[in-house]
Design an enzyme around this catalytic site. Structure first.
Site: not given
Ligand code: NAP
Ligand code: G4F
Length: 330
Positions: A10, A57, A82, A127, A129, A151
């Site tokens: 999702t 999970l 996430s 990630s 991160e 995280y």
């Molecule tokens: P997201 O939109 O936040 O999706 C997270 C998913 O995890 C949702 O489908 C959520 O389901 C599910 N989830 C949460 N708790 C769970 C549980 N207890 N059991 C099973 N499923 C659960 O994240 P995304 O951006 O698609 O990212 C996908 C993955 O890549 C994550 O692991 C994230 O940490 C990692 N990642 C993301 C980025 C990025 O920039 N997007 C970068 C690096 C790594 P519900 O709808 O049920 O809550």
């Molecule tokens: O969009 P963010 O919340 O993403 P962040 O923290 O970089 O994490 C995302 O990327 C990671 C990969 O590097 C993933 F692993 C993780 O699951 C997620 O998808 O914040 C980006 C930046 C940060 O520096 C934060 O402090 O934006 C800054 N920021 C400033 N104002 C804000 C805000 N972030 C959020 N979410 N909301 C604000 O109002």
């Protein structure tokens, strides 16, 4: 027909990956938590070939049952808490799902196993991160980790476990160290989508300003649709491995604001942006920029969407959605 199981179906990436794998002819199963979640209906409506299986999970028996039921060729573990900011407030839950959840999924895959000729292949969503307070610029697969949030710490655990299962049990387990990737499907809590949605609403007169935290951090942003291609490519390799996935170009939040507001015809965004201490983090990741040379050379992966194109894609999708809602209300 290959079979794939995706956790996090999702979420942003789960939705793109599900569509990619269906287009490639896979039978795709998405893990859902089993309680009424409106996003579960949405994913089946947009991808009718998708089948859902229940599991959480936090619950190993449910994961074993799901893997047994699906008998997948490939498992993509994308499920997680996430949102970095939330992880500071719910550190234990983040460790449970984002960290221990990986171990449980690896165990389910190890126990069910698949056939000797066709063992299950595993992808872990690691990630950038994990690099946190970065030890070198740009970051590669060899850069040491220094996570700055619960995280990030949980992701390091999941990453190291994936490597350990590969080395200890010979699992075909790969880990994608993905840098920030975004899209119109990005959750509204993340800074990019928060900005594009707010700027679209400001343009339409529905909102006066945006409240944000730190505007000086830099991220190496790319398009989520490109990143799920990389996940699939990793599992098609003969040998499992770790790969950094990033465009290799970093931008501050200020630069993101510049492009988004310019698309709305506003050159000076200062009057529209408020600083709110609630959005600052106890510890920040200041600078991320990835070196994806290994992914270019071994997988043939390349990003197809530039930073400006990404902001434009997100802004235009938000503008269109807000205009549609306005018309429906009238
Ligand atoms: P997201 O939109 O936040 O999706 C997270 C998913 O995890 C949702 O489908 C959520 O389901 C599910 N989830 C949460 N708790 C769970 C549980 N207890 N059991 C099973 N499923 C659960 O994240 P995304 O951006 O698609 O990212 C996908 C993955 O890549 C994550 O692991 C994230 O940490 C990692 N990642 C993301 C980025 C990025 O920039 N997007 C970068 C690096 C790594 P519900 O709808 O049920 O809550
Ligand atoms: O969009 P963010 O919340 O993403 P962040 O923290 O970089 O994490 C995302 O990327 C990671 C990969 O590097 C993933 F692993 C993780 O699951 C997620 O998808 O914040 C980006 C930046 C940060 O520096 C934060 O402090 O934006 C800054 N920021 C400033 N104002 C804000 C805000 N972030 C959020 N979410 N909301 C604000 O109002």
């Amino acid at each position: 027909m290959k079979r794939a199981l995706i956790t996090g179906i999702t979420g942003q990436d789960g939705r793109y990956l599900g569509e990619l794998l269906v287009a490639k002819g896979y039978q795709v199963f998405g893990l859902i938590r089993g309680q009424a979640n409106p996003k579960e209906r949405l994913v089946v409506e947009e991808n009718p070939a998708l089948e859902l299986v229940e599991g959480d999970l936090r619950d190993l028996p449910s994961l074993i049952a799901a893997v047994e039921q699906v008998q997948p060729d490939e498992v993509y573990n994308l499920g997680a808490i996430s949102f970095v900011q939330l992880s500071f407030k719910q550190a234990e839950l983040t460790a449970e799902i984002t960290g221990l959840g990986v171990l449980r999924m690896l165990e389910a895959v190890r126990i069910v196993g698949g056939s000797d000729r066709n063992p299950i292949r595993f992808y872990q969503a690691s990630s950038s991160e994990m690099f946190g307070k970065v030890r070198e610029v740009p970051q590669t697969e060899r850069t040491p980790f220094h996570p700055r949030s619960p995280y990030g710490v949980a992701k390091v655990f999941g990453h190291d476990m994936t490597v350990n299962y590969r080395e200890a049990y010979g699992l075909h387990a790969s880990s994608g160290i993905l840098f920030n990737h975004e899209s119109p499907r990005r959750g509204l809590e993340f800074v990019t989508r928060k900005i594009t949605n707010s700027v679209a609403r400001i343009k339409l007169g529905l909102q006066d300003s945006i409240s944000l935290g730190n505007l000086d951090s830099s991220r190496d942003w790319g398009f989520a649709g490109d990143y799920v291609q990389a996940m699939w490519m990793m599992l098609q390799q003969d040998e499992p491995d770790d790969y950094v996935i990033a465009p290799g170009e970093t931008h501050t939040i200020r630069e993101f604001l510049d492009v988004a507001f310019r698309l709305a015809g506003i050159d000076d965004w200062e009057p529209y942006v408020r600083r709110d201490p609630r959005f600052y983090r106890p510890a920040e990741v200041d600078l991320l920029i990835g070196d994806a040379t290994k992914a270019h050379e071994r997988l043939g992966w390349r990003p197809t969407v530039s930073f400006e194109e990404l902001v434009q894609m997100m802004y235009e999708a938000d503008l269109e959605a807000e205009e549609r809602q306005l018309r429906q209300r009238r």
